[in-house]
Design a protein around this motif. Structure first.
Motif, PDB file in Angstrom:
ATOM      1  N   ALA A  56      -9.086   1.578  -1.411  1.00  0.00           N
ATOM      2  CA  ALA A  56      -8.873   3.156  -1.351  1.00  0.00           C
ATOM      3  C   ALA A  56      -9.945   3.564  -0.395  1.00  0.00           C
ATOM      4  CB  ALA A  56      -9.221   3.852  -2.785  1.00  0.00           C
ATOM      5  N   LYS A  81     -15.483   3.266  -5.097  1.00  0.00           N
ATOM      6  CA  LYS A  81     -14.901   4.486  -4.615  1.00  0.00           C
ATOM      7  C   LYS A  81     -16.317   5.671  -4.299  1.00  0.00           C
ATOM      8  CE  LYS A  81     -10.551   4.128  -6.293  1.00  0.00           C
ATOM      9  NZ  LYS A  81      -9.323   4.605  -7.162  1.00  0.00           N
ATOM     10  N   ASP A 135       0.829  -1.125  -0.110  1.00  0.00           N
ATOM     11  CA  ASP A 135      -0.157   0.048  -0.076  1.00  0.00           C
ATOM     12  C   ASP A 135       0.883   1.272   0.123  1.00  0.00           C
ATOM     13  OD1 ASP A 135      -2.380  -1.109  -0.248  1.00  0.00           O
ATOM     14  OD2 ASP A 135      -2.494  -1.471   2.025  1.00  0.00           O
ATOM     15  N   ASN A 146       1.669   3.348   7.132  1.00  0.00           N
ATOM     16  CA  ASN A 146       0.197   3.339   6.257  1.00  0.00           C
ATOM     17  C   ASN A 146      -0.986   3.730   7.182  1.00  0.00           C
ATOM     18  OD1 ASN A 146       1.496   2.298   3.755  1.00  0.00           O
ATOM     19  ND2 ASN A 146       1.519   0.314   4.699  1.00  0.00           N
ATOM     20  N   TYR A 199      -4.810   4.301   0.824  1.00  0.00           N
ATOM     21  CA  TYR A 199      -4.905   2.746   0.605  1.00  0.00           C
ATOM     22  C   TYR A 199      -4.669   1.922   2.095  1.00  0.00           C
ATOM     23  CZ  TYR A 199      -4.612   3.830  -4.042  1.00  0.00           C
ATOM     24  OH  TYR A 199      -4.577   4.815  -5.311  1.00  0.00           O
ATOM     25  N   ARG A 234       1.955   1.822  -3.363  1.00  0.00           N
ATOM     26  CA  ARG A 234       1.033   2.425  -4.285  1.00  0.00           C
ATOM     27  C   ARG A 234       0.509   3.725  -4.026  1.00  0.00           C
ATOM     28  NH1 ARG A 234      -1.871  -1.679  -2.823  1.00  0.00           N
ATOM     29  NH2 ARG A 234      -1.770  -2.891  -4.711  1.00  0.00           N
ATOM     30  N   SER A 235       0.538   4.254  -2.731  1.00  0.00           N
ATOM     31  CA  SER A 235       0.132   5.570  -2.704  1.00  0.00           C
ATOM     32  C   SER A 235       1.262   6.540  -3.137  1.00  0.00           C
ATOM     33  CB  SER A 235       0.283   5.979  -1.126  1.00  0.00           C
ATOM     34  OG  SER A 235       1.676   6.097  -0.701  1.00  0.00           O
ATOM     35  N   GLY A 239      -4.491  -2.422  -1.284  1.00  0.00           N
ATOM     36  CA  GLY A 239      -5.338  -1.407  -2.461  1.00  0.00           C
ATOM     37  C   GLY A 239      -6.679  -0.937  -2.238  1.00  0.00           C
TER      38      GLY A 239
END
Length: 323
Positions: A237, A272, A113, A158, A231, A116-117, A235
């Protein structure tokens, strides 16, 4: 700038992906004649011990003057592993409060995560070349927490959670099938089983939230997470508007409702659109206090904090990342 890469590797991360990524990076290092040393971990906690040793004996705090010094090999700490490995390394680095030591990261976990951010490339070689092509670190936001009841402090890269997400972490870690599934690179199935198990068993609990000069009371909290980027859970959101580059925390709370509404919320989450639900609460703030008198499971970056009452104060701090 030129670097000497000190690379901490968790070979077991991502059900063995850490070892494979390290091998690919080694080929790149050898091919281009980079200076490096690998430090492979063999047991939990070894990444912190290795980091501590490097901080004392090898690494240098960042100074802009190094940019102009073309003769030196700057000792750069690189982590290959999952979010849990990065969490351990950054936690150790943050113990040196007077000076800033940069950390580079090549993701090799199951969730990733943090990477990914920051929109890291999926190919580890591309991540490495981004590191090699960078000449100064970025100061990014990480979470600092202090739990008053047990006088416990720490860092999260995170999120810090109480309730559903933490109960899932506990159930997955203590699953009898987890170790067997990991042998076949199927560890994610134990996590899915834990979600289904906890989803039906987790009850609502009362919490008090203090932030932005207000006190907010919730009688049936279900999921309670503080994050510094969008995240969590590999993953999902959960806080789409959050960004790791500002100086804010994003607090997310989902209320316990009837099970059919929970599944509806999950559907909204995947699309989302969950922030429009009246059962979903989102607050952006620089400082936050969460009080839960009913014992609940807690987690920081997927690491268990135990099942207990919590009186958490969460603030932001900065960490230098070479990215």
């Amino acid at each position: 700038m030129k670097y000497y890469y000190h690379i901490i590797v968790n070979p077991a991360s991502g059900s063995g992906r850490g070892s494979k990524v390290a091998q690919r990076i080694k080929k790149t290092l050898d091919k281009h004649h980079f200076a490096y040393q690998f430090y492979h971990t063999a047991h939990a906690g070894e990444e912190r011990q290795t980091t501590q040793k490097l901080l004392k004996e090898t690494l240098l705090p960042w100074d802009e003057a190094y940019i102009e010094n073309s003769d030196m090999l700057y000792p750069l700490l690189v982590v290959i592993g999952g979010d849990g490995t990065l969490h351990q390394v950054v936690s150790e680095v943050q113990q040196i409060s007077e000076q800033q030591f940069p950390v580079a990261y090549i993701p090799a976990g199951s969730g990733n995560d943090f990477a990914r951010s920051l929109d890291f490339p999926k190919e580890p070689e591309k991540v490495f070349w981004q590191i090699a092509g960078t000449n100064r670190p970025q100061a990014l936001t990480v979470i600092h927490y202090h739990e008053q009841i047990q006088d416990d402090s720490g860092i999260a890269i995170n999120n810090v959670g109480i309730g559903l997400d933490a109960a899932i972490v506990y159930a997955a870690n203590h699953s009898a099938a987890k170790s067997n599934l990991n042998k076949f690179n199927m560890g994610s199935f134990s996590y899915i089983a834990a979600i289904l198990n906890v989803l039906f068993r987790q009850k609502g609990f009362p919490i008090l939230v203090e932030c932005n000069g207000q006190q907010l009371s919730f009688s049936k909290a279900f999921l309670c997470t503080t994050t510094n980027h969008p995240y969590f859970g590999g993953g999902v959101a959960i806080a789409p508007t959050a960004t790791i580059k500002d100086n804010k925390l994003d607090f997310v709370l989902v209320e316990r409702v009837a099970m059919f509404k929970i599944f509806w919320l999950i559907l909204l989450l995947l699309r989302k659109k969950h922030m429009k639900s009246r059962y979903f609460h989102h607050i952006s703030t620089a400082k936050l206090r969460i009080i839960s008198t009913i014992p609940q499971h807690g987690q920081e970056d997927g690491e268990e904090m135990g099942e207990r009452p919590f009186d958490l104060t969460l603030t932001t701090t900065k960490q230098l990342f070479w990215c």
